[in-house]
Design an enzyme around this catalytic site. Structure first.
Site, PDB file in Angstrom:
ATOM      1  N   HIS A  76       0.843  -1.200   0.000  1.00 45.80           N
ATOM      2  CA  HIS A  76       0.000   0.000   0.000  1.00 45.80           C
ATOM      3  C   HIS A  76       0.880   1.253   0.000  1.00 45.80           C
ATOM      4  O   HIS A  76       0.679   2.176  -0.806  1.00 45.80           O
ATOM      5  CB  HIS A  76      -0.906  -0.029   1.234  1.00 45.80           C
ATOM      6  CG  HIS A  76      -1.749   1.196   1.414  1.00 45.80           C
ATOM      7  ND1 HIS A  76      -3.105   1.221   1.162  1.00 45.80           N
ATOM      8  CD2 HIS A  76      -1.442   2.456   1.833  1.00 45.80           C
ATOM      9  CE1 HIS A  76      -3.583   2.423   1.415  1.00 45.80           C
ATOM     10  NE2 HIS A  76      -2.585   3.193   1.832  1.00 45.80           N
ATOM     11  N   GLU A  77       1.861   1.284   0.904  1.00 43.29           N
ATOM     12  CA  GLU A  77       2.744   2.449   1.012  1.00 43.29           C
ATOM     13  C   GLU A  77       3.661   2.569  -0.200  1.00 43.29           C
ATOM     14  O   GLU A  77       4.007   3.678  -0.608  1.00 43.29           O
ATOM     15  CB  GLU A  77       3.571   2.365   2.298  1.00 43.29           C
ATOM     16  CG  GLU A  77       2.751   2.417   3.585  1.00 43.29           C
ATOM     17  CD  GLU A  77       1.927   3.688   3.717  1.00 43.29           C
ATOM     18  OE1 GLU A  77       2.351   4.729   3.162  1.00 43.29           O
ATOM     19  OE2 GLU A  77       0.862   3.655   4.357  1.00 43.29           O
TER      20      GLU A  77
ATOM     21  N   HIS B 204       1.913   4.543  -2.872  1.00 44.59           N
ATOM     22  CA  HIS B 204       2.097   5.990  -2.696  1.00 44.59           C
ATOM     23  C   HIS B 204       3.491   6.412  -3.163  1.00 44.59           C
ATOM     24  O   HIS B 204       3.659   7.400  -3.883  1.00 44.59           O
ATOM     25  CB  HIS B 204       1.959   6.374  -1.217  1.00 44.59           C
ATOM     26  CG  HIS B 204       0.572   6.257  -0.676  1.00 44.59           C
ATOM     27  ND1 HIS B 204      -0.510   6.880  -1.254  1.00 44.59           N
ATOM     28  CD2 HIS B 204       0.093   5.614   0.426  1.00 44.59           C
ATOM     29  CE1 HIS B 204      -1.601   6.610  -0.546  1.00 44.59           C
ATOM     30  NE2 HIS B 204      -1.257   5.840   0.468  1.00 44.59           N
TER      31      HIS B 204
ATOM     32  N   ASP C 219      -5.531   8.777   3.634  1.00 42.82           N
ATOM     33  CA  ASP C 219      -5.346   9.175   2.233  1.00 42.82           C
ATOM     34  C   ASP C 219      -6.540   9.962   1.713  1.00 42.82           C
ATOM     35  O   ASP C 219      -6.387  10.876   0.902  1.00 42.82           O
ATOM     36  CB  ASP C 219      -5.133   7.932   1.362  1.00 42.82           C
ATOM     37  CG  ASP C 219      -3.912   7.137   1.790  1.00 42.82           C
ATOM     38  OD1 ASP C 219      -2.944   7.755   2.261  1.00 42.82           O
ATOM     39  OD2 ASP C 219      -3.938   5.906   1.656  1.00 42.82           O
TER      40      ASP C 219
END
Length: 339
Positions: free
Chosen positions: A54-55, A58, A148
């Protein structure tokens, strides 16, 4: 002291475990062993692999915008991609990238689990992990800081309301949500929910304050907010004379000047005895130039109450925390009236 352990690098980005994560993992594994079930330990580890992905979502998009990624830090309550300031034009895409990765993982695992799954202690691993990823993506899309969704909301609103006002809206939603979560956490005695609520509240508050300072102090230099030509004392002034001087001028701290040059500073907190002179109690001053920006001024004021503005060896002004707050109030009003 470093409280994290580096595991490896992905795309040149260090992945680190915070010490609290390791302790939490030990507890999870211990409870799994006590209950003769390794399902929860395996699920916990795989969930945080999902958090790393997930990170990385980003981080991948952020790097496309030239943002430097310091590291991805894993905490018991989630992961944090620690990066430089996100450019406004890329905030929407960077914000969406993480939840999008979680949704893709969740949907793929959900489809796979319909044909094949791994059962551990009677629990379907892939199906459960798919639901958790979908929940992770959905939770992060809540339109409130520091999730987010808060950044996505700000990116959308800023086109109409401006960056500062949009930040405050998203931050206020985040703090309101955090208070609701805290209430439910206290009523149900849920420690995890309480910790998450505190993380959300202070994360929203910090984001709001940082953006507020950066916005209203944009292009502001030391010379714009300093008190010019401050009164000063000399090193040979007696303590009794200094106290009378302080009573007359009403300030708590003063520059010490000798032969036209700043040689020290002294405040009410430095005085312990009536004997001696200012020279005996003065401290080394923290100095900035007239063109020093607010970020550097605030950094230097972390451990002092005032900084002194010096140019060409001469004392030009003084900046106290009161000066900062006064300037902030005025500039904030100007920003609001502009909108």
């Amino acid at each position: 002291m470093n409280y994290s352990i580096r595991l490896f690098k992905i795309m040149g980005i260090p992945i680190e475990l915070h010490i609290t994560f390791i302790l939490f993992l030990v507890v999870i594994i211990g409870l799994s062993i006590m209950n003769n079930s390794i399902f929860w330990a395996v699920l916990f580890i795989l969930l945080f692999v999902s958090v790393v992905l997930h990170e990385l979502g980003h981080s991948y998009v952020a790097k496309k915008y030239g943002v430097k990624i310091e590291k991805i830090l894993l905490l018991p309550i989630g992961g944090v991609a620690m990066m430089d300031k996100i450019p406004k034009e890329g905030e929407l895409r960077i914000g969406i990238a993480g939840p999008l990765v979680s949704f893709i993982i969740g949907i793929v695992l959900l489809i796979v689990s319909q044909f094949f799954d791994i059962n551990i202690n009677g629990y379907p691993l892939l199906y459960t992990l798919s639901l958790l990823n979908l929940m992770l993506g959905g939770f992060n899309l809540i339109p409130a800081f520091p999730m987010d969704g808060g950044r996505i909301l700000r990116a959308i609103l800023s086109k109409k309301y401006g960056y500062l006002k949009s930040t405050k809206i998203a931050a206020n939603i985040g703090k309101s949500l955090a208070l609701i979560m805290l209430l439910f956490g206290l009523l149900s005695m849920n420690i995890i929910l309480i910790l998450v609520s505190l993380f959300v509240y202070f994360g929203a508050e910090q984001e709001s304050r940082v953006v507020e300072v950066e916005t209203i102090f944009k292009n502001i230099k030391a010379k714009d907010i300093m008190t010019p030509n401050p009164v000063y004392v000399t090193p040979d002034m007696s303590i009794e004379e200094f106290l009378d001087f302080m009573l007359k001028h009403k300030y708590f701290g003063y520059p010490v000047v000798e032969n036209g040059k700043l040689v020290g500073c002294i405040g009410i907190g430095n005085i312990h005895k009536k004997e001696g002179t200012v020279r005996d109690y003065m401290e080394k001053p923290v100095v900035v130039s007239e063109d020093t920006d607010i970020k550097e001024i605030l950094r230097k004021m972390a451990n002092t109450d005032r900084v002194f503005v010096v140019e060409g060896g001469k004392l030009k002004g003084i900046i106290s925390k009161t000066d900062i707050l006064r300037a902030m109030s005025i500039l904030e009003l100007k920003e609001e009236l502009k909108d």
